[in-house]
Design a protein around this motif. Structure first.
Motif, short mmCIF file in Angstrom:
data_model
loop_
_atom_site.label_atom_id
_atom_site.label_comp_id
_atom_site.label_asym_id
_atom_site.label_seq_id
_atom_site.Cartn_x
_atom_site.Cartn_y
_atom_site.Cartn_z
N GLN A 1 55.06 81.01 51.79
CA GLN A 1 55.64 82.12 52.59
C GLN A 1 54.13 83.36 52.50
O GLN A 1 53.89 84.19 54.13
CB GLN A 1 56.50 83.42 51.11
CG GLN A 1 56.78 84.67 51.48
CD GLN A 1 56.13 85.97 51.71
OE1 GLN A 1 56.15 86.23 53.49
NE2 GLN A 1 54.95 85.92 50.90
N THR B 1 48.23 81.88 49.09
CA THR B 1 48.23 80.94 47.34
C THR B 1 47.13 80.28 47.02
O THR B 1 46.85 78.67 47.71
CB THR B 1 49.94 80.02 46.59
OG1 THR B 1 51.00 81.27 47.29
CG2 THR B 1 49.92 79.60 45.88
N GLU C 1 61.63 85.35 35.44
CA GLU C 1 60.91 86.28 36.70
C GLU C 1 61.74 87.96 36.76
O GLU C 1 60.25 88.51 36.44
CB GLU C 1 60.28 86.08 37.28
CG GLU C 1 61.45 86.12 38.75
CD GLU C 1 60.17 85.44 40.47
OE1 GLU C 1 59.16 85.48 40.46
OE2 GLU C 1 61.17 84.90 41.47
C1 F6R Z 1 59.01 82.97 42.91
C2 F6R Z 1 58.04 82.76 43.55
C3 F6R Z 1 57.11 82.55 43.26
C4 F6R Z 1 56.14 82.06 45.27
C5 F6R Z 1 55.28 80.99 44.87
C6 F6R Z 1 54.50 80.35 46.46
O1 F6R Z 1 59.76 84.06 43.08
O2 F6R Z 1 57.64 84.06 44.48
O3 F6R Z 1 57.08 81.18 42.81
O4 F6R Z 1 57.12 80.93 45.80
O5 F6R Z 1 54.50 82.09 43.86
O6 F6R Z 1 54.46 81.39 46.96
P1 F6R Z 1 53.63 81.48 48.03
O7 F6R Z 1 55.13 81.08 49.29
O8 F6R Z 1 53.47 82.58 49.11
O9 F6R Z 1 52.49 80.44 48.13
#
Ligand code: F6R
Length: 640
Positions: A376, A380, A516
Motif C-alpha cells: 500500500q 515497507t 491489531e
Molecule cells: C494490517 C496492515 C499491515 C500492512 C503491512 C504492509 O492492517 O496494514 O499488515 O498490510 O505492514 O504494508 P504495505 O502494504 O504498506 O507494504
C-alpha cells in the motif's frame, strides 16, 4: 524465453547486496511560501500522523528572522495543546515532524526538531544514523553539548558546525551527508536563511510539492495535497533546496539531477475524515470506490488491458514460468488470495512469500520468474529489500502499490497502481480490496497475453469484477448486525477464524484485523487443517468465525466446511458464519449468520472480508480503543 530477455538462466544463491538499512518510520513536512507555515505544518502532520505518533514537533522562522520551535511527546494533539498554551509567531518557512521512536524513548527531549548552531538551526530526521557514536565523540571533543539521546541531534549539531564553516545550508548539507552512514531523510532550516528549506534523502522517502509562490516537502504527498496536486519524487542520494520560487535537486556531490513531475490523483478531502467517526470507518465505507477506481480504464470491451505493463512487453509476460509474490501483513493476504486466480486463469504457478522470509533465505530465482510485490505504502522496508534482491539477482519485478512517488514502484520494472485513495487508518482495509482487484486484473491481463482464457471467458471474469463494487455496497449494509455482535463480544479473550480455498487468506486477515485493532488473541486456520491440531482449542463458548464457500460455486467444498462447523459446534464452539445469501445449509448450525451477496467463488473474498473488518473495528470501539492508531504500530513499516 531466452536467457537474454530475463538475464541469467539460473541466478546465484549467495548474492552480495548492499547492507540492509534500518529506517524508522516518521512523518516529515517542510514549507516555504507566504506567512502560513504553522497551518501547513500542522495540517501536514495531521495527515502524516499515521506514520508515527510517539511525539511531534515543528520549527518556524518568523518574520523577525527568529527560529521558534515547539515539540511534545505523545500524539499530535499534545503539540496542538502546547501551541495553544504557548503560541509561537508564524512565518514563511518551517519544518514539522511526527515520530515513531526507535532510537531514544518517546520523550519531549528526544522529539524532533533538534537544534544546531546555538539554536539558530533546526533539523528533523527519519532514519537511523549508524555511525552517530563516533561523530558524537568527535563533536563532544570539540566542546559541543547534547540534550537528547538521539542520533538526529548529532546530525543537527554537525550541520550547525558545517554551516558555520560554509555559511550556506546547501553546502553544509553536502558536507554532512558525506559523513553519515545509514538511512535518512533530513530536513533543516536556518534562521539566517529564511525562505529556504533543505532536505536530503537516502533509503527513506521524500517528495516535493510544487506550488505557486510556495513549495513543500513531505514524506508522502498527503503532507501537502491540500495545497497542490503537482509533485516530484526525489531519488536516492539526492539533496533538494526549496525556496518560494524555486526547487533545486542535486546529487550528494552537488551535480544537478533530472527530476520528473507527476500529478497527484487524490484530492485533499480524500485524506480527511469527512464526518466519519474514524478514518477506518470512512475507509471501510470507501471500498466500493476503491475497487471501481482500480478497475477504471483497465477493462475495455470486456478485455483487461493494463497500460502500465505494455512496456514490459507481452512476449516477456507470455514466457513467465513462475510468479513469486512478496509482501507483508495484509498485503501478503491479498497476494495469497490472488494466487488462486492467477493460477486458475493464467495457468502460472504462484508462490506467495513474506518479503522478509524471501529476502533472507537465498531464494532460487530462475530466469523466467516474475516477482510481484504488493505494498500500500510503497515504502515497507522488508518488501523494498525483497524487490531489490530480486532485481539485483537479474529478475524482473513489478509492484502493486497505492502511493504515487513511493520507493518500491521506483525500484520496480513496472507498477500497477491501486486507486484506493489515501489510506490513513493504520489497519489496512480499502487498500486490501484494491490490491486483490489489481492482482485479478493482472491475472486476466496475463491470461489474455498467454492465451490461457478465451475472449468470452476473459469477458465473463471481467464482468464479475465490475459487479463487485455494488456487491460490497450491499455487504456494508450488514454493519449494524456486525456492530451488535461486536458489542456482545466485547469481553471475548480469543477468537478463531476458519476458511477454505480463497476463504483461508480471508480468515487470516480477519484474525489480523482483530489482533491489531482490539488486542485480542486471534488465529486464522485453513478449515481442512482443523482436525490436524487446532480443534483442540475448541471449548464451550469459544467464538469461531467461519468463512463459508458458496454452495453453488464451490459445491465440492461447501459440505466439507459445513461438516467442520458441525464438528466444532458439537464441542461447544459459538459459530459466526459468513455465508452467501440464501445458504440454508449453515442456518441450523450457526449462532449468527452474516450474509454476503452472491458472487463467483474467486470473488467471494472481496465480500467476505467486509464484515470481518467491521467486526474488528466495532469491537475495538466497544473496548474504547483508538481504531485509527492502534498501540505500537505505524502505517509505513520502514524498519526491517
Ligand atoms: C494490517 C496492515 C499491515 C500492512 C503491512 C504492509 O492492517 O496494514 O499488515 O498490510 O505492514 O504494508 P504495505 O502494504 O504498506 O507494504
Amino acid at each position: 524465453m531466452t536467457g537474454d530477455t530475463w538475464g541469467h538462466n539460473r541466478l546465484g544463491h549467495s548474492l552480495q547486496l548492499s547492507p540492509t538499512k534500518i529506517v524508522p518510520m516518521c512523518g516529515i513536512v517542510g514549507y516555504v511560501g507566504d506567512n502560513k507555515s504553522l497551518e501547513v505544518l500542522m495540517g501536514g502532520l495531521r495527515r502524516l500522523e499515521y506514520r508515527g505518533y510517539d511525539s511531534a514537533g515543528i520549527a518556524v522562522i518568523d518574520d523577525e528572522g527568529r527560529l521558534n520551535t515547539a515539540k511534545r511527546a505523545g500524539k499530535l494533539a499534545m503539540l496542538s495543546n502546547e501551541l495553544k498554551r504557548n503560541p509561537i509567531s508564524n512565518g514563511s518557512t518551517g519544518i514539522g515532524h511526527t515520530r515513531w521512536a526507535t532510537h531514544g524513548g518517546p520523550t519531549d527531549h528526544n522529539a524532533h526538531p533538534h537544534l544546531g548552531d546555538n539554536g539558530r538551526l533546526a533539523l528533523i530526521h527519519n532514519g537511523i544514523i549508524e555511525n552517530f557514536a563516533p561523530l558524537k565523540d568527535e563533536l563532544l571533543a570539540e566542546g559541543f553539548t547534547f540534550e537528547s539521546e538521539t542520533d538526529t541531534e548529532v546530525a543537527a549539531v554537525l550541520l550547525g558546525r558545517e554551516y558555520q564553516r560554509t555559511g550556506d545550508l546547501g553546502e553544509a548539507f553536502r558536507s554532512v551527508v558525506s559523513r553519515l552512514d545509514g538511512a535518512f531523510t533530513l530536513l533543516a532550516v536556518h534562521q539566517d536563511q529564511p525562505g529556504v528549506v533543505v532536505g536530503a534523502r537516502r533509503n527513506s522517502p521524500l517528495v516535493i510539492g510544487l506550488g505557486e509562490g510556495e513549495n513543500f516537502l513531505g514524506s508522502d504527498v498527503a503532507a501537502f495535497v491540500e495545497y497542490t496536486r503537482r509533485a516530484v519524487a526525489i531519488g536516492q542520494d539526492q539533496i533538494v533546496t526549496i525556496t518560494p520560487g524555486a526547487v533545486t535537486v542535486t546529487d550528494f556531490d552537488g551535480n544537478p539531477v533530472e527530476t520528473e513531475e507527476f500529478d497527484i490523483a487524490w484530492d485533499a478531502s480524500a485524506s480527511d475524515k469527512g464526518g466519519w467517526s474514524s478514518f477506518m470507518a470512512k475507509e471501510v465505507s470507501e471500498q466500493p470506490e476503491a475497487v471501481a477506481n482500480t478497475i477504471l480504464g483497465r477493462i475495455i470491451d470486456g478485455q483487461v488491458v493494463i497500460p502500465e505493463l505494455t512496456d514490459l512487453g507481452d512476449d516477456l509476460l507470455a514466457g513467465i514460468r513462475r510468479i513469486v509474490i512478496v509482501a507483508c501483513g495484509t498485503a501478503a493476504y491479498a497476494g495469497q488470495t490472488a494466487k488462486y486466480a492467477i493460477e486458475k486463469w493464467a495457468g502460472v504457478p504462484v508462490d506467495v512469500e513474506l518479503s522478509h522470509e524471501f529476502r533472507y533465505r537465498d531464494p532460487v530465482l530462475t530466469a523466467d520468474t516474475l516477482v510481484v510485490s504488493i505494498s500500500q505504502s510503497g515504502e515497507t522496508m522488508d518488501t523494498l529489500m525483497a524487490v531489490k534482491y530480486a532485481r539485483e539477482a537479474g529478475a524482473r519485478a513489478i509492484s502493486v502499490c497505492n502511493t504515487q512517488g513511493a520507493t518500491i514502484p521506483r525500484e520496480s520494472d513496472a507498477v500497477i497502481y491501486t486507486h484506493a485513495g489515501p489510506e490513513v487508518a493504520v489497519a489496512s482495509t480499502k487498500a486490501f480490496v484494491a490490491q486483490i482487484t489489481a492482482l485479478y486484473l493482472f491475472a486476466l491481463h496475463l491470461a489474455r497475453v498467454r492465451g490461457a482464457l478465451s475472449p468470452e471467458e476473459l469477458a465473463a471474469q471481467a464482468a464479475e469484477l465490475q459487479a463487485i463494487p455494488e456487491k460490497i455496497q450491499i455487504a456494508l449494509k450488514e454493519a449494524d448486525t456486525v456492530r451488535q455482535l461486536a458489542m456482545w463480544m466485547s469481553d471475548t479473550r480469543a477468537v478463531l477464524f476458519l476458511g477454505r480455498h480463497v476463504g483461508f487468506p480471508i480468515a487470516l486477515e480477519g484474525a489480523l484485523k482483530l489482533k491489531e485493532l482490539a488486542y485480542i488473541h486471534a488465529e486464522g486456520f485453513a478449515a481442512g487443517e482443523l482436525k490436524h491440531g487446532p480443534i483442540a482449542l475448541i471449548e464451550p463458548g469459544q467464538p469461531v468465525f467461519v468463512v463459508v464457500p458458496s454452495p453453488r460455486g464451490s459445491a465440492h467444498l461447501h459440505p466439507k466446511v459445513v461438516s467442520n462447523i458441525q464438528e466444532i459446534r458439537a464441542r461447544g464452539a459459538r459459530i459466526i458464519a459468513i455465508a452467501e445469501q440464501g445458504d440454508a445449509a449453515v442456518l441450523p448450525f450457526a449462532d449468527t449468520v452474516i450474509h454476503i451477496p452472491l458472487a463467483a467463488p474467486l470473488f467471494e473474498p472481496l465480500l467476505a472480508v467486509i464484515p470481518l473488518q467491521i467486526f474488528a473495528m466495532e469491537l475495538a470501539t466497544a473496548k474504547g480503543l483508538d481504531v485509527d492508531q492502534p498501540r505500537n504500530l505505524a502505517k509505513s513499516v520502514t524498519v526491517e
